[in-house]
Design a protein around this motif. Structure first.
Motif, PDB file in Angstrom:
ATOM      1  N   GLY A 127       1.954  -7.705 -40.084  1.00 49.32           N
ATOM      2  CA  GLY A 127       1.132  -8.030 -38.914  1.00 49.32           C
ATOM      3  C   GLY A 127       1.821  -7.642 -37.619  1.00 49.32           C
ATOM      4  O   GLY A 127       1.198  -7.081 -36.714  1.00 49.32           O
ATOM      5  N   ARG A 128       3.097  -7.947 -37.523  1.00 48.35           N
ATOM      6  CA  ARG A 128       3.856  -7.571 -36.327  1.00 48.35           C
ATOM      7  C   ARG A 128       3.949  -6.058 -36.176  1.00 48.35           C
ATOM      8  O   ARG A 128       3.859  -5.522 -35.070  1.00 48.35           O
ATOM      9  CB  ARG A 128       5.251  -8.179 -36.376  1.00 48.35           C
ATOM     10  CG  ARG A 128       5.256  -9.652 -36.145  1.00 48.35           C
ATOM     11  CD  ARG A 128       6.662 -10.202 -36.216  1.00 48.35           C
ATOM     12  NE  ARG A 128       6.648 -11.646 -35.968  1.00 48.35           N
ATOM     13  CZ  ARG A 128       7.668 -12.434 -36.169  1.00 48.35           C
ATOM     14  NH1 ARG A 128       8.808 -11.942 -36.625  1.00 48.35           N
ATOM     15  NH2 ARG A 128       7.570 -13.723 -35.913  1.00 48.35           N
ATOM     16  N   LEU A 129       4.123  -5.364 -37.290  1.00 46.22           N
ATOM     17  CA  LEU A 129       4.186  -3.903 -37.239  1.00 46.22           C
ATOM     18  C   LEU A 129       2.853  -3.329 -36.764  1.00 46.22           C
ATOM     19  O   LEU A 129       2.824  -2.449 -35.910  1.00 46.22           O
ATOM     20  CB  LEU A 129       4.551  -3.343 -38.611  1.00 46.22           C
ATOM     21  CG  LEU A 129       4.583  -1.812 -38.690  1.00 46.22           C
ATOM     22  CD1 LEU A 129       5.707  -1.261 -37.816  1.00 46.22           C
ATOM     23  CD2 LEU A 129       4.751  -1.364 -40.123  1.00 46.22           C
ATOM     24  N   GLY A 130       1.754  -3.833 -37.305  1.00 45.86           N
ATOM     25  CA  GLY A 130       0.438  -3.363 -36.885  1.00 45.86           C
ATOM     26  C   GLY A 130       0.183  -3.643 -35.417  1.00 45.86           C
ATOM     27  O   GLY A 130      -0.371  -2.807 -34.689  1.00 45.86           O
ATOM     28  N   PHE A 131       0.595  -4.828 -34.952  1.00 47.56           N
ATOM     29  CA  PHE A 131       0.431  -5.173 -33.541  1.00 47.56           C
ATOM     30  C   PHE A 131       1.238  -4.237 -32.653  1.00 47.56           C
ATOM     31  O   PHE A 131       0.732  -3.730 -31.649  1.00 47.56           O
ATOM     32  CB  PHE A 131       0.855  -6.625 -33.293  1.00 47.56           C
ATOM     33  CG  PHE A 131       0.867  -6.996 -31.852  1.00 47.56           C
ATOM     34  CD1 PHE A 131      -0.322  -7.228 -31.174  1.00 47.56           C
ATOM     35  CD2 PHE A 131       2.065  -7.110 -31.154  1.00 47.56           C
ATOM     36  CE1 PHE A 131      -0.307  -7.568 -29.833  1.00 47.56           C
ATOM     37  CE2 PHE A 131       2.083  -7.450 -29.821  1.00 47.56           C
ATOM     38  CZ  PHE A 131       0.895  -7.683 -29.152  1.00 47.56           C
ATOM     39  N   SER A 132       2.492  -3.999 -33.022  1.00 47.80           N
ATOM     40  CA  SER A 132       3.332  -3.138 -32.188  1.00 47.80           C
ATOM     41  C   SER A 132       2.822  -1.704 -32.192  1.00 47.80           C
ATOM     42  O   SER A 132       2.864  -1.018 -31.164  1.00 47.80           O
ATOM     43  CB  SER A 132       4.786  -3.182 -32.656  1.00 47.80           C
ATOM     44  OG  SER A 132       4.899  -2.649 -33.959  1.00 47.80           O
ATOM     45  N   TYR A 133       2.298  -1.247 -33.309  1.00 48.09           N
ATOM     46  CA  TYR A 133       1.743   0.102 -33.383  1.00 48.09           C
ATOM     47  C   TYR A 133       0.505   0.209 -32.487  1.00 48.09           C
ATOM     48  O   TYR A 133       0.352   1.164 -31.726  1.00 48.09           O
ATOM     49  CB  TYR A 133       1.379   0.431 -34.834  1.00 48.09           C
ATOM     50  CG  TYR A 133       0.913   1.840 -35.034  1.00 48.09           C
ATOM     51  CD1 TYR A 133       1.809   2.897 -35.045  1.00 48.09           C
ATOM     52  CD2 TYR A 133      -0.431   2.128 -35.224  1.00 48.09           C
ATOM     53  CE1 TYR A 133       1.385   4.197 -35.235  1.00 48.09           C
ATOM     54  CE2 TYR A 133      -0.868   3.414 -35.417  1.00 48.09           C
ATOM     55  CZ  TYR A 133       0.041   4.447 -35.415  1.00 48.09           C
ATOM     56  OH  TYR A 133      -0.387   5.724 -35.605  1.00 48.09           O
ATOM     57  N   GLY A 134      -0.378  -0.778 -32.553  1.00 44.80           N
ATOM     58  CA  GLY A 134      -1.569  -0.784 -31.698  1.00 44.80           C
ATOM     59  C   GLY A 134      -1.229  -0.903 -30.230  1.00 44.80           C
ATOM     60  O   GLY A 134      -1.843  -0.240 -29.382  1.00 44.80           O
ATOM     61  N   LEU A 135      -0.252  -1.736 -29.916  1.00 41.89           N
ATOM     62  CA  LEU A 135       0.179  -1.884 -28.526  1.00 41.89           C
ATOM     63  C   LEU A 135       0.750  -0.577 -27.993  1.00 41.89           C
ATOM     64  O   LEU A 135       0.439  -0.157 -26.871  1.00 41.89           O
ATOM     65  CB  LEU A 135       1.208  -3.004 -28.411  1.00 41.89           C
ATOM     66  CG  LEU A 135       1.660  -3.367 -27.000  1.00 41.89           C
ATOM     67  CD1 LEU A 135       0.505  -3.967 -26.225  1.00 41.89           C
ATOM     68  CD2 LEU A 135       2.821  -4.349 -27.075  1.00 41.89           C
ATOM     69  N   GLY A 136       1.551   0.089 -28.803  1.00 42.21           N
ATOM     70  CA  GLY A 136       2.113   1.372 -28.391  1.00 42.21           C
ATOM     71  C   GLY A 136       1.051   2.430 -28.209  1.00 42.21           C
ATOM     72  O   GLY A 136       1.110   3.244 -27.282  1.00 42.21           O
ATOM     73  N   ALA A 137       0.041   2.426 -29.086  1.00 41.98           N
ATOM     74  CA  ALA A 137      -1.033   3.407 -28.974  1.00 41.98           C
ATOM     75  C   ALA A 137      -1.897   3.143 -27.745  1.00 41.98           C
ATOM     76  O   ALA A 137      -2.503   4.067 -27.200  1.00 41.98           O
ATOM     77  CB  ALA A 137      -1.891   3.377 -30.237  1.00 41.98           C
ATOM     78  N   THR A 138      -1.957   1.892 -27.297  1.00 38.45           N
ATOM     79  CA  THR A 138      -2.760   1.546 -26.127  1.00 38.45           C
ATOM     80  C   THR A 138      -1.979   1.709 -24.831  1.00 38.45           C
ATOM     81  O   THR A 138      -2.460   2.321 -23.871  1.00 38.45           O
ATOM     82  CB  THR A 138      -3.241   0.084 -26.242  1.00 38.45           C
ATOM     83  OG1 THR A 138      -3.938  -0.065 -27.469  1.00 38.45           O
ATOM     84  CG2 THR A 138      -4.144  -0.285 -25.087  1.00 38.45           C
ATOM     85  N   VAL A 139      -0.780   1.183 -24.789  1.00 36.32           N
ATOM     86  CA  VAL A 139       0.007   1.174 -23.559  1.00 36.32           C
ATOM     87  C   VAL A 139       0.743   2.500 -23.348  1.00 36.32           C
ATOM     88  O   VAL A 139       0.945   2.920 -22.211  1.00 36.32           O
ATOM     89  CB  VAL A 139       1.005  -0.016 -23.582  1.00 36.32           C
ATOM     90  CG1 VAL A 139       1.913  -0.002 -22.370  1.00 36.32           C
ATOM     91  CG2 VAL A 139       0.244  -1.317 -23.652  1.00 36.32           C
ATOM     92  N   GLY A 140       1.102   3.179 -24.423  1.00 34.94           N
ATOM     93  CA  GLY A 140       1.852   4.429 -24.320  1.00 34.94           C
ATOM     94  C   GLY A 140       1.205   5.465 -23.415  1.00 34.94           C
ATOM     95  O   GLY A 140       1.851   5.988 -22.498  1.00 34.94           O
ATOM     96  N   PRO A 141      -0.074   5.788 -23.614  1.00 39.09           N
ATOM     97  CA  PRO A 141      -0.704   6.766 -22.732  1.00 39.09           C
ATOM     98  C   PRO A 141      -0.749   6.329 -21.268  1.00 39.09           C
ATOM     99  O   PRO A 141      -0.641   7.168 -20.359  1.00 39.09           O
ATOM    100  CB  PRO A 141      -2.120   6.900 -23.296  1.00 39.09           C
ATOM    101  CG  PRO A 141      -1.980   6.539 -24.727  1.00 39.09           C
ATOM    102  CD  PRO A 141      -0.926   5.468 -24.761  1.00 39.09           C
ATOM    103  N   LEU A 142      -0.888   5.032 -21.032  1.00 37.53           N
ATOM    104  CA  LEU A 142      -0.886   4.548 -19.646  1.00 37.53           C
ATOM    105  C   LEU A 142       0.480   4.768 -18.988  1.00 37.53           C
ATOM    106  O   LEU A 142       0.572   5.183 -17.836  1.00 37.53           O
ATOM    107  CB  LEU A 142      -1.246   3.063 -19.605  1.00 37.53           C
ATOM    108  CG  LEU A 142      -2.631   2.694 -20.104  1.00 37.53           C
ATOM    109  CD1 LEU A 142      -2.790   1.188 -20.177  1.00 37.53           C
ATOM    110  CD2 LEU A 142      -3.701   3.305 -19.231  1.00 37.53           C
ATOM    111  N   VAL A 143       1.535   4.494 -19.741  1.00 35.43           N
ATOM    112  CA  VAL A 143       2.887   4.682 -19.222  1.00 35.43           C
ATOM    113  C   VAL A 143       3.152   6.164 -18.958  1.00 35.43           C
ATOM    114  O   VAL A 143       3.690   6.540 -17.910  1.00 35.43           O
ATOM    115  CB  VAL A 143       3.931   4.102 -20.210  1.00 35.43           C
ATOM    116  CG1 VAL A 143       5.339   4.480 -19.814  1.00 35.43           C
ATOM    117  CG2 VAL A 143       3.780   2.598 -20.303  1.00 35.43           C
TER     118      VAL A 143
END
Length: 85
Positions: free
Chosen positions: A43-59
């Motif tokens: 669950g933590r891995l999936g959350f971190s992957y989704g967070l990175g996919a969402t926030v990464g392009p913004l950064v």
């Protein structure tokens, strides 16, 4: 591939090499954890992957803006240095 040089041809393959990280991470977590810990870890891995996919392009977009501003500020200086050399 539409690469104009050999370097670009090889560089274009880097994303393909990196796209299997999630599957490898899932495999390692499933192998190294047990029971309820496995569920929590996946669950933590999936959350971190989704967070990175969402926030990464913004950064990256903000970093591109900063680089563009720096480039626009330094262009006259570079022209002064290299055109008069």
């Amino acid at each position: 591939s539409f690469a104009s040089t050999k370097f670009l041809l090889f560089a274009s393959e880097i994303p393909g090499l990196l796209q299997h990280g999630m599957q490898g991470s899932n495999m390692l977590i499933a192998d190294m954890s047990t029971g309820r810990d496995r569920i929590k870890a996946l669950g933590r891995l999936g959350f971190s992957y989704g967070l990175g996919a969402t926030v990464g392009p913004l950064v990256v977009a903000q970093m591109a803006r900063i680089v563009e501003c720096v480039n626009n500020a330094l262009t006259p200086l570079w022209r002064l240095i290299f055109e008069n050399a």
